[in-house]
Write a protein that holds these residues in place. Structure first.
Motif: not given
Length: 85
Positions: A8-14
Motif C-alpha cells: 500500500r503506497a502512502p497517500k499524499e496528505t498534509i
C-alpha cells in the motif's frame, strides 16, 4: 494474499500518512509512517514485521510508533514556536 500483507503506497496528505511494503518473497512487511512538521518537512519512522506475526502485536507496535513520531514532530514544532527549549 491477506490484505494486511499487500503493498500500500502512502497517500499524499498534509498531516499523517502510512505505507506498507512487503519484501519480494512476502516473508516480512515494512510499515512506514510519515508526518509533516510546520515547515512541511517530512519525517518518517519504519517498523518491520514478519508476515506471520500476530496482528494484535503488529497493531500495538504501530500505535506506539505513531505516538513516537507524533511526539517527535510536535517537539520540533514547539521548539520552532519558542515554547520548548
Amino acid at each position: 494474499m491477506s490484505r494486511h500483507i499487500a503493498r500500500r503506497a502512502p497517500k499524499e496528505t498534509i498531516g499523517f500518512a502510512w505505507g506498507r511494503f512487503p519484501t519480494v518473497y512476502g516473508s516480512a512487511i515494512t510499515w512506514r509512517l510519515y508526518r509533516r512538521d510546520h515547515r512541511r518537512a517530512l519525517h518518517m519512522h519504519a517498523e518491520t514485521f514478519f508476515a506471520n506475526e500476530d496482528r494484535t502485536v503488529v497493531a500495538g507496535r504501530l500505535r506506539r510508533a505513531r505516538r513516537y513520531l507524533r511526539e517527535k514532530v510536535d517537539d520540533i514544532d514547539l521548539v520552532a514556536m519558542g515554547v520548548a527549549a
